[in-house]
Design a protein around this motif. Structure first.
Motif, short mmCIF file in Angstrom:
data_model
loop_
_atom_site.label_atom_id
_atom_site.label_comp_id
_atom_site.label_asym_id
_atom_site.label_seq_id
_atom_site.Cartn_x
_atom_site.Cartn_y
_atom_site.Cartn_z
N TYR A 56 -15.20 9.77 9.88
CA TYR A 56 -14.32 10.10 8.71
C TYR A 56 -14.70 11.43 8.12
O TYR A 56 -15.84 11.32 7.24
N ASP B 81 -7.81 -4.78 8.85
CA ASP B 81 -8.62 -3.43 8.30
C ASP B 81 -8.47 -2.69 9.46
O ASP B 81 -9.06 -2.77 10.61
N SER C 52 -6.91 7.84 -2.78
CA SER C 52 -8.44 7.50 -2.84
C SER C 52 -8.90 7.88 -1.31
O SER C 52 -8.29 7.87 -0.35
N LYS C 53 -10.39 7.96 -1.29
CA LYS C 53 -10.97 8.46 0.04
C LYS C 53 -10.76 7.07 0.99
O LYS C 53 -10.57 7.11 2.15
N ARG C 54 -11.18 6.07 0.29
CA ARG C 54 -10.96 4.87 1.20
C ARG C 54 -9.61 4.50 1.84
O ARG C 54 -9.27 4.19 2.94
N GLY C 55 -8.48 4.93 0.81
CA GLY C 55 -7.13 4.67 1.34
C GLY C 55 -6.75 5.76 2.38
O GLY C 55 -6.10 5.61 3.53
N GLU D 254 -13.68 14.30 5.52
CA GLU D 254 -12.73 15.11 4.45
C GLU D 254 -12.27 16.48 4.86
O GLU D 254 -13.34 17.11 4.63
N GLU E 24 -9.08 7.20 4.56
CA GLU E 24 -9.84 6.62 5.61
C GLU E 24 -8.78 5.63 6.31
O GLU E 24 -8.96 5.67 7.61
N GLN E 25 -8.34 4.72 5.67
CA GLN E 25 -7.63 3.57 6.40
C GLN E 25 -6.49 4.26 7.00
O GLN E 25 -6.07 3.62 8.13
N ARG F 254 0.84 -1.26 0.00
CA ARG F 254 -0.06 -0.05 0.14
C ARG F 254 0.95 1.21 -0.08
O ARG F 254 2.08 1.27 0.32
N LYS G 246 -9.84 0.30 9.96
CA LYS G 246 -11.36 0.89 10.32
C LYS G 246 -12.01 0.21 10.92
O LYS G 246 -12.54 0.47 11.97
#
Length: 226
Positions: A176, A157, A208-211, A178, A213-214, A81, A159
């Motif tokens: 979360y 994970d 990315s948003k997911r990345g 932004e 957030e993680q 990652r 989150k």
């Protein structure tokens, strides 16, 4: 073409003597500094991501010969990652030799996780093209160090782990938010802040948003555990 003293020192830190110095220069050239005669590192980043993936897949199979695909996949994801690439980049002071445009430099580009991770992948590609797969594999395994052996603890994970931490203490699930979005529309960088109802919070950036957030959840977990 010869490398500057600064780039020679960087090549020594990653342990590769470049026969084609222009490959390293390109790997360290961000789009904000590129021109018609000075190509950026995006194509090398694309290749480096694939080389890194193959190196880590091989290393994980060799390290744990009984692991199932379901066990290997999260370990692999943790090793390749962008956050991990950026960690390695910081360890070799890659940010100090990044070639950035003035605006990117003024906005702290040398410390941005996304830029560091991308450049680290580009450097892997440069070593691959310069010295072959064996040279790239040796460098990656040397720089990633004990991460292959210790990845299990980092593969869950983030989150989910943060939510479990909050629930175990009677807190509401994490939020979360932004807080920033930078870069061009075709390649944005998102900054997300993970927040707990007890006031604890941490931020991180990713492509990315997911990345993001993680990464923010992982940063907050590290802070809480620390």
């Amino acid at each position: 073409m010869k490398l500057s003293r600064e780039l020679q020192a960087f090549a020594a830190r990653i342990g590769h003597d470049f026969k084609r110095p222009e490959l390293l220069i390109r790997a360290l050239t961000h789009g904000s500094f590129s021109s018609d005669t000075r190509p950026d590192n995006q194509r090398l980043e694309f290749l480096g991501d694939r080389v890194l993936g193959l190196v880590m897949a091989e290393a994980l199979l060799a390290h744990d010969k009984s692991a199932s695909e379901g066990q290997l996949a999260p370990r692999f994801n943790a090793l390749v990652r962008k956050e991990t690439c950026a960690e390695v980049a910081r360890e070799v002071d890659l940010g100090e030799v990044l070639k950035l445009g003035r605006s990117e430099m003024m906005s702290g580009g040398r410390r941005k996780q996304a830029l560091l991770g991308d450049a680290m992948e580009a450097v892997i590609a440069a070593v691959y093209l310069d010295g072959g797969f064996g040279a790239a594999r040796d460098m990656v395994l040397r720089l990633w160090g004990a991460r292959v052996e210790t990845v299990e603890a980092d593969a869950r994970d983030a989150k989910t782990s943060l939510q479990e931490w909050a629930q175990a203490r009677g807190l509401a699930p994490p939020d979360y938010v932004e807080t920033a979005r930078d870069g061009p529309d075709h390649a944005p960088t998102f900054t997300i802040e993970a927040r707990l109802s007890n006031g604890e919070r941490a931020s991180a950036s990713a492509n990315s948003k997911r990345g993001a957030e993680q990464a923010a959840a992982r940063e907050l977990l590290d802070r809480l555990d620390g």
